[in-house]
Every structure is written in C-alpha cells, then in structure tokens.
Enzyme design. Structure first.
Site, PDB file in Angstrom:
ATOM      1  N   SER A 138      52.804  22.468  46.237  1.00  0.00           N
ATOM      2  CA  SER A 138      51.948  21.273  46.122  1.00  0.00           C
ATOM      3  C   SER A 138      52.703  20.117  45.497  1.00  0.00           C
ATOM      4  CB  SER A 138      50.703  21.598  45.288  1.00  0.00           C
ATOM      5  OG  SER A 138      51.081  22.045  43.996  1.00  0.00           O
ATOM      6  N   ASN A 164      46.312  27.257  35.271  1.00  0.00           N
ATOM      7  CA  ASN A 164      44.934  26.905  35.635  1.00  0.00           C
ATOM      8  C   ASN A 164      44.341  25.848  34.700  1.00  0.00           C
ATOM      9  OD1 ASN A 164      45.382  28.858  37.493  1.00  0.00           O
ATOM     10  ND2 ASN A 164      43.995  30.386  36.600  1.00  0.00           N
ATOM     11  N   THR A 177      18.212 -11.524  58.277  1.00  0.00           N
ATOM     12  CA  THR A 177      17.737 -10.140  58.272  1.00  0.00           C
ATOM     13  C   THR A 177      17.822  -9.711  59.731  1.00  0.00           C
ATOM     14  OG1 THR A 177      15.422 -10.729  58.643  1.00  0.00           O
ATOM     15  CG2 THR A 177      16.100 -10.528  56.349  1.00  0.00           C
ATOM     16  N   HIS A 178      18.159  -8.469  59.971  1.00  0.00           N
ATOM     17  CA  HIS A 178      18.388  -7.981  61.350  1.00  0.00           C
ATOM     18  C   HIS A 178      19.457  -8.821  62.056  1.00  0.00           C
ATOM     19  CE1 HIS A 178      14.515  -5.872  60.779  1.00  0.00           C
ATOM     20  NE2 HIS A 178      14.132  -7.015  60.246  1.00  0.00           N
ATOM     21  N   SER A 232      48.379 -12.644  67.367  1.00  0.00           N
ATOM     22  CA  SER A 232      48.451 -11.681  68.458  1.00  0.00           C
ATOM     23  C   SER A 232      49.800 -11.843  69.135  1.00  0.00           C
ATOM     24  CB  SER A 232      47.323 -11.957  69.448  1.00  0.00           C
ATOM     25  OG  SER A 232      47.677 -11.517  70.742  1.00  0.00           O
ATOM     26  N   LYS A 277      45.256 -16.760  68.648  1.00  0.00           N
ATOM     27  CA  LYS A 277      44.573 -15.835  67.748  1.00  0.00           C
ATOM     28  C   LYS A 277      44.957 -15.988  66.279  1.00  0.00           C
ATOM     29  CE  LYS A 277      42.029 -12.866  68.809  1.00  0.00           C
ATOM     30  NZ  LYS A 277      42.224 -11.590  69.481  1.00  0.00           N
ATOM     31  N   GLU A 305      39.540  -5.933  58.539  1.00  0.00           N
ATOM     32  CA  GLU A 305      39.324  -4.808  59.463  1.00  0.00           C
ATOM     33  C   GLU A 305      39.890  -3.517  58.877  1.00  0.00           C
ATOM     34  OE1 GLU A 305      39.714  -5.891  63.930  1.00  0.00           O
ATOM     35  OE2 GLU A 305      40.905  -7.340  62.806  1.00  0.00           O
ATOM     36  N   TYR A 325      39.406  30.071  38.934  1.00  0.00           N
ATOM     37  CA  TYR A 325      40.364  29.343  39.768  1.00  0.00           C
ATOM     38  C   TYR A 325      40.631  30.088  41.070  1.00  0.00           C
ATOM     39  CZ  TYR A 325      44.606  27.090  41.445  1.00  0.00           C
ATOM     40  OH  TYR A 325      45.519  26.433  42.231  1.00  0.00           O
ATOM     41  N   GLN A 377      43.891  23.840  44.904  1.00  0.00           N
ATOM     42  CA  GLN A 377      45.093  23.014  44.999  1.00  0.00           C
ATOM     43  C   GLN A 377      44.874  21.862  45.993  1.00  0.00           C
ATOM     44  OE1 GLN A 377      49.185  24.645  44.677  1.00  0.00           O
ATOM     45  NE2 GLN A 377      49.283  24.299  46.883  1.00  0.00           N
ATOM     46  N   LYS A 421      43.626  17.596  45.007  1.00  0.00           N
ATOM     47  CA  LYS A 421      44.292  16.358  44.583  1.00  0.00           C
ATOM     48  C   LYS A 421      44.651  15.405  45.716  1.00  0.00           C
ATOM     49  CE  LYS A 421      46.829  19.097  42.074  1.00  0.00           C
ATOM     50  NZ  LYS A 421      45.831  20.181  42.012  1.00  0.00           N
TER      51      LYS A 421
HETATM   52  N1  ARG Z   1      49.574  23.875  42.054  1.00  0.00           N
HETATM   53  C1  ARG Z   1      48.382  24.500  41.573  1.00  0.00           C
HETATM   54  C2  ARG Z   1      47.162  23.577  41.849  1.00  0.00           C
HETATM   55  O1  ARG Z   1      47.362  22.432  42.121  1.00  0.00           O
HETATM   56  C3  ARG Z   1      48.487  24.733  40.113  1.00  0.00           C
HETATM   57  C4  ARG Z   1      47.674  25.862  39.625  1.00  0.00           C
HETATM   58  C5  ARG Z   1      48.194  27.141  40.107  1.00  0.00           C
HETATM   59  N2  ARG Z   1      47.552  28.267  39.486  1.00  0.00           N
HETATM   60  C6  ARG Z   1      47.681  29.474  39.976  1.00  0.00           C
HETATM   61  N3  ARG Z   1      47.043  30.390  39.353  1.00  0.00           N
HETATM   62  N4  ARG Z   1      48.367  29.735  41.050  1.00  0.00           N
HETATM   63  O2  ARG Z   1      46.046  24.014  41.806  1.00  0.00           O
END
Ligand code: ARG
Length: 459
Positions: free
Chosen positions: A23, A110, A155-156, A277, A283, A290, A317, A322, A325
C-alpha cells in the site's frame, strides 16, 4: 528478502503477491505522521520504563534523521516496501541497529495505521476549511459588489421573481459555511487517539495511552481497543463532507456554465480560467467549471466505496481496510484542487449586470408583485392571482410585457388598478421591497454578508 514478519512462515512471498499487498504508493504520503507517531511512542515507552531512556533517545534521533532526509530528498521512499510503517521501521533498524527493533513494542500496525490516518486527516480538515474560506470570501466579495444588481431568479429554470445577484451568490455562501461547520464538527471525531489499542485487545505492558495521545495533541482516546482499530467512521465522515461540498461546488459550476453561455451572458470568466477549441475559433469554454462538475462523481464514488468496503467486515482489523485511504486521499486532493481553482475564478469573473437586467425585463418576473399590489388594495390573493394570469396570457399573445400596458388597459381587467401600480411592478421596487429576513433586497444581502462574516470569526 524475507519480510520483517517472517517467523510463522518463511516470509518469502511471490513478487505478484508483494505488489498486490503493498500500500506504500498510497500511504507514503503519511510518512511524517508515521514518524511523529513513532517518536511519541518511543517517548511513552521510556517514560513508562518499558525501554530505557538511552534507547528512546537513539530511536527518536534516528526517526528525526529519517524525517529530515525524506523531506530534503536525501532518502527516497522505497515503493517496493509493503507500507510506510514497515519502510520507516526498516530504515530505522538499518540506521540504528538492534535498538530499532524495540520500537514496535506494545504497538501493532493496526493501531499505527489508524493513528497515522487520523493525524493526516486532522491536517487535511484544517487545510480544506481554509480553502473553503477562501472561496467563501471570493463569493462574498462579488455579492458585496452586486448586492443591488437585478437578475431573474429561477424556479424550474423558468424566470420566477426578480432577485439580486448578491442574494443569489449568498445562497452559495451559506452552503459553504455549512460545509465549514461540517468539517469542523467532524474534526472532534477524527481527533481521537487509537494508539495503544495494539492489535485489537490492548497490551500487557504498563503503557500510558493518555500520555502518548497528549504528545500527539489528541483531545481524547479510543475507549475500546477493538473499536480503536476497527473504526473508520472518521474516514467516512471526511469522505461524506467532501461529497456534500462537491455537490455544492458542482451546482455553482453548473450555474457558471449557464451564465457564461451566449444564451445567458450574465458572466464572463477571466481568460486565465477558460480554454479555447482546437477547431472552432470563436469558442471560450468554461472547462474549469465543467471539470469541477465532472469530478464530483469520483468524490461520490469514494464515499460509496468506503461504505461498501466496511459494511461486511467482522471486527477487528481486516486487510480490506487498507483500501480505505486511496479514496479518502483522492477526495481530499480533488476538493482541494477544485477549491483552489474556483476561488480565483469567482474573484476575477466579470458580471454583466446589463444583461441580467435585460433578462429580468422579459418573462413577467414581476407578476407576483402585481398580484400582491391588488391584495394590498383589498382583493383576496387567489382572485388577484387569476386576474394577473389572464393579463400575462394576453400580453404574451400581443407581444407585450406588464410595463407596456396603460392604466386604461389595466382598468379593463379590474377597477382596483391605479397609477401607483407602475411603481409597484418596477423591478427596483420589487427587489428593494423584499426586506423580509433573508430576502433579496440589497439591505438584506448586506445583513447576510455581515452575518456570515460574524459567524466566520468564531470558526
Ligand atoms: N498497510 C496496512 C493498511 O493500510 C497497515 C496495517 C496492516 N496491518 C496488518 N495487520 N496487516 O491497512
């Protein structure tokens, strides 16, 4: 090379599994939070005599060095590492030797990843709030300048009643103010320290979670260790705040697109925020608006992704998490860019108030005022409504507007009409008289601006 977690297995994984599992491309942006978190952890471990002060100093020095080297570009983050947590720990151990292996005492990835993400989103929240404020101020600036510029209110998407452009813009200011409130409100739930929850069950070491939270400026700590490592509500809330904000930005963008069309021509954007354009020489396109409208889809998608990812997960967990994010960071990046581009675009846009006024003179937007005039002279509203309806219908047939009819012509519909009706349907009178709280009059727009400015002082 065997993984740091080799033991139960030989820790030698296939290349494709490594790539799939890693990750770091996503979480490397949390390097600072990860290192600061580890420094606080080392301090706490030594304060509680779990490691010696000497060892803690070595760890903290090493971590400081890693942070400085990443920031100066001397140390490049290895994108083949598993994640940012493993990368930092590995470099630390390479640099300080055996002591480096003590850092992960009474901690798990975790609680570490939950900590880093919360720290990252605290900063992100502050930055987004600042950026919203900038856009809000740009909007208020234009509203101030155009508090008396008359435009048709719709409106509308049909011309409805005369309003001031300042009033219309202040509606967006209110939305953005609520966005600020939402981000600030959720900050409290981000700012909860999960560190010390460890893998899920807490730890047998005599740790001090409150101390660690305090070092890292957390206001409170997760009170259940299983929840501490399983909770991603704060990511959902952040994603949701971003989605609502984007919905507002998208509506504003849609209006800018309408207003900059030849059909409306209410507004002209600065050349700095338009494109041309490759084939049509005439244009001038409002691409930025947009794109803001277009990017709203991905921010909604990020919210739905994280909600869906979490909905079937058993505690605590799971590696699925993962996936949290990427979407959250994408939403953050997207709203940041959209706010950055919209603020100067709104600030520099030229409002063509003559065209707004012209559009207001067509479309019978003062018809309600004519009905209200009759009501004030004693007629029930429904009866007045009906008479004005037939006047409008006749005007449309004859290619006229309400201002074109003479008093004699009005009197044919009803004897209640007098000369003063013309003042009543004058567009300036129509907006100036709408002094009800929150209404469209220039005075009311001024009050709205003052109210928002006052509210912003307490943010
Ligand atoms: N890269 C993992 C995540 O973003 C970190 C946590 C990993 N924990 C584990 N028990 N494998 O969630």
């Amino acid at each position: 090379m065997a993984k740091m977690w080799a033991g139960r297995t030989d820790g030698v994984t296939s290349k494709i599994a490594d790539e799939f599992n890693s990750s770091i491309k996503i979480d490397s942006r949390m390097y600072k939070q990860d290192i600061l978190g580890s420094m606080a952890h080392a301090s706490m471990l030594s304060a509680k005599n779990i490691i010696s002060k000497q060892d803690a100093d070595i760890l903290i020095d090493g971590l400081e060095g890693i942070l400085a080297d990443i920031e100066s570009g001397k140390l490049e983050i290895d994108l083949t590492a598993e994640d940012i947590h493993m990368f930092v720990e590995q470099v630390l151990t390479e640099r300080v030797g055996e002591v480096g292996k003590k850092l992960h005492t009474a901690r798990s990835r975790n609680d570490q990843v939950a900590l880093d993400t919360r720290m990252y989103l605290r900063d992100a929240t502050e930055k987004v709030v600042e950026k919203i404020e900038e856009l809000l101020m740009a909007i208020i600036g234009q509203a101030e300048e155009h508090k008396a510029s008359i435009m048709p209110g719709y409106t509308h998407l049909q011309r409805a009643q005369p309003i001031t452009f300042g009033h219309h813009l202040m509606a967006y200011a209110m939305m953005l103010f609520r966005d600020i409130q939402r981000f600030i409100d959720s900050y409290e739930r981000i700012n909860v320290s999960p560190i010390g929850c460890c893998a899920l069950a807490g730890t047998t070491y005599d740790t001090d979670r409150r101390l660690e939270a305090k070092i890292l400026s957390f206001d409170s700590i997760a009170m259940n260790s299983i929840d501490g490592v399983s909770d991603r509500d704060f990511c959902i809330e952040f994603s949701s705040n971003c989605a609502i904000l984007m919905m507002h930005l998208s509506r504003l963008s849609e209006e800018i697109l309408l207003w900059t069309s030849w059909e409306f021509k209410f507004v002209e954007l600065s050349d700095a925020f338009t494109t041309g354009s490759s084939i049509m020489p005439q244009k001038k396109n409002s691409d930025m608006a947009e794109l803001v409208r277009g990017k709203t889809g991905r921010v909604y998608g990020n919210l739905v992704s994280i909600l869906t990812m979490l909905k079937g997960l058993p505690l605590a967990y799971n590696k699925d998490m993962q996936e949290d994010k990427e979407g959250v960071f994408d939403s953050y990046d997207t709203v940041s860019m959209c706010l950055d581009v919209l603020a100067p675009m709104i600030k520099s846009m030229k409002v063509i108030k003559e065209n707004m006024l012209l559009a207001s003179q067509k479309g019978f937007i003062n018809a309600t005022d004519l009905a209200d005039y009759m009501v004030k002279k004693g007629m029930p509203f429904r009866s007045a409504y009906k008479i004005v309806g037939s006047i409008v219908s006749d005007c449309i047939k004859n290619g006229k507007v309400l201002e074109d009819l003479s008093l004699e012509e009005y009197k044919k519909y009803d004897n209640i009409f007098e000369q003063d009706l013309f003042n009543e349907i004058n567009l300036n009178t129509c907006v100036e008289k709408r002094i009800s709280l929150g209404g469209t009059s220039p005075k009311s727009v001024e009050e709205q601006i003052a109210w928002i400015k006052e509210q912003l002082k307490n943010v």
